[in-house]
Design an enzyme around this catalytic site. Structure first.
Site, PDB file in Angstrom:
ATOM      1  N   SER A 211      40.892  42.236  26.605  1.00 61.18           N
ATOM      2  CA  SER A 211      39.699  43.006  26.271  1.00 61.18           C
ATOM      3  C   SER A 211      38.448  42.440  26.934  1.00 61.18           C
ATOM      4  CB  SER A 211      39.516  43.046  24.749  1.00 61.18           C
ATOM      5  OG  SER A 211      38.365  43.775  24.412  1.00 61.18           O
ATOM      6  N   GLU A 212      38.416  41.129  27.122  1.00 62.09           N
ATOM      7  CA  GLU A 212      37.249  40.537  27.796  1.00 62.09           C
ATOM      8  C   GLU A 212      37.034  41.186  29.156  1.00 62.09           C
ATOM      9  OE1 GLU A 212      37.236  36.007  25.972  1.00 62.09           O
ATOM     10  OE2 GLU A 212      38.231  36.377  27.885  1.00 62.09           O
ATOM     11  N   HIS A 213      38.115  41.383  29.910  1.00 65.00           N
ATOM     12  CA  HIS A 213      38.005  42.004  31.237  1.00 65.00           C
ATOM     13  C   HIS A 213      37.823  43.511  31.134  1.00 65.00           C
ATOM     14  CE1 HIS A 213      38.976  38.410  33.567  1.00 65.00           C
ATOM     15  NE2 HIS A 213      39.961  38.154  32.727  1.00 65.00           N
TER      16      HIS A 213
END
Length: 500
Positions: A211-213
Site C-alpha cells: 500500500s505504501e507504493h
C-alpha cells in the site's frame, strides 16, 4: 430507563470519534465520554508551548479510505489537508547502503537495480501479486465483520486465505520475491507499524508495504493529532455532547440488554453503548459474570519515544527515515520473544518540519525518534533518559550532524507511560496482529452477548492503524444500522452472537 434514541460512546480515540459522527448522522442523540482532558487517544501532541510534534502515529496510509470514511460521516475532505511524502522514506542499513522507497514504479525499479542488481523482476512480481491480493483481501476481510464464526469459515474465505498465503509470515512471504536479506527486511518490517513481529505476523499484513507504493505515504498538515481537533469541532457542530475529564465506571445491562452507563456515580440510560478502548481492559466495565476478559491476549510491542525541539533544520534528511542495525532478526527476537530491550536497535526518525513550518519557531524544527521495545510491566524504565541519550548519539552518528548540541527541548515516553494511559500492557498498538488475533479471532464490533453493546478501536477487527480503526467504525455503523432496523416496530430482535 433507557433512552431509545440515545447512543453513548465510551472513549474519545479516533474510533470513538468516528463512530460518534456516524451515529449522529443516523439521527441518534449522541454523548461521548472521555476520561482524559482532550479527545484523540493516540492522536495527541507532545510539546512545551514552543515546539509541538505528534505523540503517536505519524505515517499516514490509505488516504482515500480516510477521506471516504470522513465524507460518509459528514466531514468534508478539505477539512483534513494531506501532503504526499516524496520520497516515501529512506532505509539506512548497517552496511552503509541507503535504500530509497519511491511511489513511482519506474523510479523504484531503477533504485532496486542500482543497489540490488537482478532484483527488479521480484519487485514487479511482488506488486502484481499484491495488487490482486489487496483488492480481494479488502473485500473479503477488511470490509466485513465476522459476528458469527460461520461467516468467516466459508469455502470462499478459506480459498482467499490460501491465495493470500495467510499461512506464511510476512517475512517468509517477502522471501518469495526477494533474494537479498536487506530487501526482505525492507518489505516486511512494516508490521512494526501495528506492533507485530514480521516473523510472526501472517502474510495478510504484507499488504501494508504494498500500500505504501500503491497509495503513497502522506502527512496531515499540522500533524496527525490535528485530525482529532478537527473531528472534535465536527462533533460539536453535529450536536454531539462531548464530556471530557469524565470517566465511565460501569456499563449497565440486564437480561442481555444494554441499559446505559454509570459515570461519576450517575446512571445514564441509553439504547446503545460503544466501547472505544483496548481489550481486555474494557472488560473491567462489567461484572465478572459477564466479562470476556478471561481470554488472554498477546499485546503489541511497545515504543521508546524521544521527542526533540532543535535549533536547526535538517533539510538534507527526509520526513521519514529508518536506521536498521546489523542485528535486525535478533532485535525482533529480543523484543517479541525474549522481551528485553535490544542492545542493537532499529530507529525510526520523523522530521516533519521539513514540510511543516507550524511545529517550531523559524530556523528550528522538531524530531521524533522511535525504538521498538517490549510491552509489559516487567521492565524497569528508570534508565529511560540514559537510553534516550544513546539513541540521540546513534542518530547523530548515522547522519544528523550536531544533533546533541542543537537540542533545546526533549521529552521521553516509555511503555509505562502508555500503560498509565490505559493501553493494554503498555503496548502502543492494541493487541498484536498474530494469526490467532486476526480476522474472526479478533474482538468484533459486537464482542459481548449483550444487545446494544458495541466496540471499536485498535484491538477490534479489522485492526490497528488510524485508517483501519476508522474502517472498524464504519463496520460498527453498518451493524448498528442493521440492529436499528431489526428493533423497529414489527421487526424481530437482533441478538449478538459472537462473544470475544
Amino acid at each position: 430507563m433507557r433512552d431509545r434514541n440515545r447512543t453513548i460512546i465510551v472513549g474519545g480515540g479516533i474510533g470513538g470519534m468516528t463512530a460518534a459522527l456516524y451515529a449522529a448522522g443516523r439521527g441518534h442523540e449522541v454523548s461521548l465520554y472521555e476520561r482524559g482532558p482532550v479527545l484523540g487517544g493516540r492522536l495527541a501532541y507532545e510539546g512545551n508551548g514552543t515546539y509541538k510534534i505528534d505523540q503517536g502515529p505519524t505515517i499516514v496510509l490509505l488516504p482515500d479510505m480516510i477521506r471516504g470514511i470522513l465524507e460518509e460521516a459528514g466531514v468534508p475532505a478539505g477539512r483534513v489537508p494531506l501532503i504526499p511524502c516524496d520520497p516515501l522514506y529512506r532505509i539506512h542499513f548497517a552496511d552503509g547502503t541507503v535504500f530509497t522507497k519511491w511511489r513511482e514504479e519506474a523510479r523504484q525499479i531503477e533504485e532496486i537495480e542500482r543497489l540490488f542488481p537482478g532484483e527488479a523482476d521480484g519487485y514487479r512480481a511482488y506488486m502484481k501479486e499484491m495488487k490482486v491480493r489487496f483488492e480481494r483481501g479488502r473485500a473479503a476481510f477488511l470490509e466485513k465483520s465476522f459476528l458469527r464464526k460461520r461467516d468467516f469459515f466459508t469455502v470462499k474465505n478459506t480459498t482467499e486465505l490460501l491465495r493470500m498465503r495467510a499461512y506464511l509470515s510476512v517475512s517468509r512471504d517477502a522471501a518469495r520475491f526477494f533474494r537479498d536479506p536487506r530487501l526482505r527486511q525492507a518489505y516486511s518490517f512494516q508490521t512494526l507499524y501495528i506492533g507485530g513481529n514480521p516473523a510472526d505476523t501472517p502474510a495478510l499484513y504484507s499488504l501494508v508495504p504494498y500500500s505504501e507504493h500503491a497509495h503513497g505515504i502522506w502527512y496531515v498538515q499540522g500533524g496527525y493529532a490535528g485530525l482529532a481537533k478537527t473531528l472534535h469541532e465536527e462533533l460539536l457542530a453535529k450536536n454531539v455532547r462531548v464530556h471530557t475529564g469524565r470517566a465511565v465506571e460501569r456499563v449497565l445491562h440486564a437480561e442481555g440488554v444494554c441499559r446505559g452507563i454509570s459515570a461519576g456515580g450517575e446512571e445514564i440510560g441509553a439504547e446503545r453503548v460503544v466501547l472505544n478502548g483496548d481489550f481486555p481492559g474494557v472488560s473491567g466495565l462489567f461484572d465478572e459474570k459477564h466479562s470476556a476478559g478471561k481470554r488472554k491476549f498477546t499485546p503489541s510491542s511497545g515504543c521508546l519515544l524521544v521527542y526533540l525541539g532543535v535549533d536547526t533544520i535538517y533539510a538534507d534528511k527526509d520526513v521519514h527515515q529508518f536506521y536498521f542495525s546489523d542485528h535486525f532478526d535478533g532485535m525482533m527476537k529480543d523484543v517479541f520473544h525474549g522481551r528485553v530491550v535490544p542492545e542493537k536497535r532499529c530507529i525510526y526518525v520523523f522530521n516533519p518540519s521539513l514540510i511543516d513550518g507550524s511545529l517550531a519557531p523559524g530556523g528550528h524544527s522538531v524530531l521524533y525518534m522511535l525504538v521498538p521495545v517490549p510491552s509489559g510491566e516487567h521492565l524497569d524504565w528508570s534508565g529511560a533518559e540514559a537510553l534516550a541519550d544513546s539513541v540521540i548519539d546513534e542518530v547523530e552518528k548515522r547522519g544528523f550532524v550536531g544533533l546533541r548540541k542543537s537540542v533545546r527541548w526533549r521529552k521521553v515516553r516509555t511503555p509505562h507511560d502508555s500503560l498509565a494511559g490505559g493501553l493494554y500492557a503498555g503496548g502502543s498498538f492494541g493487541i498484536a496482529p498474530t494469526l490467532l488475533q486476526s480476522g474472526v479471532f479478533r474482538p468484533q464490533v459486537k464482542p459481548y452477548p449483550i444487545r446494544g453493546l458495541y466496540a471499536v478501536g485498535a484491538s477490534v477487527h479489522p485492526g490497528g492503524g488510524i485508517p483501519i480503526v476508522m474502517q472498524g467504525a464504519k463496520l460498527l455503523d453498518e451493524a448498528m444500522g442493521r440492529d436499528d432496523l431489526a428493533l423497529a416496530p414489527g421487526a424481530g430482535v437482533c441478538l449478538n452472537e459472537s462473544p470475544v
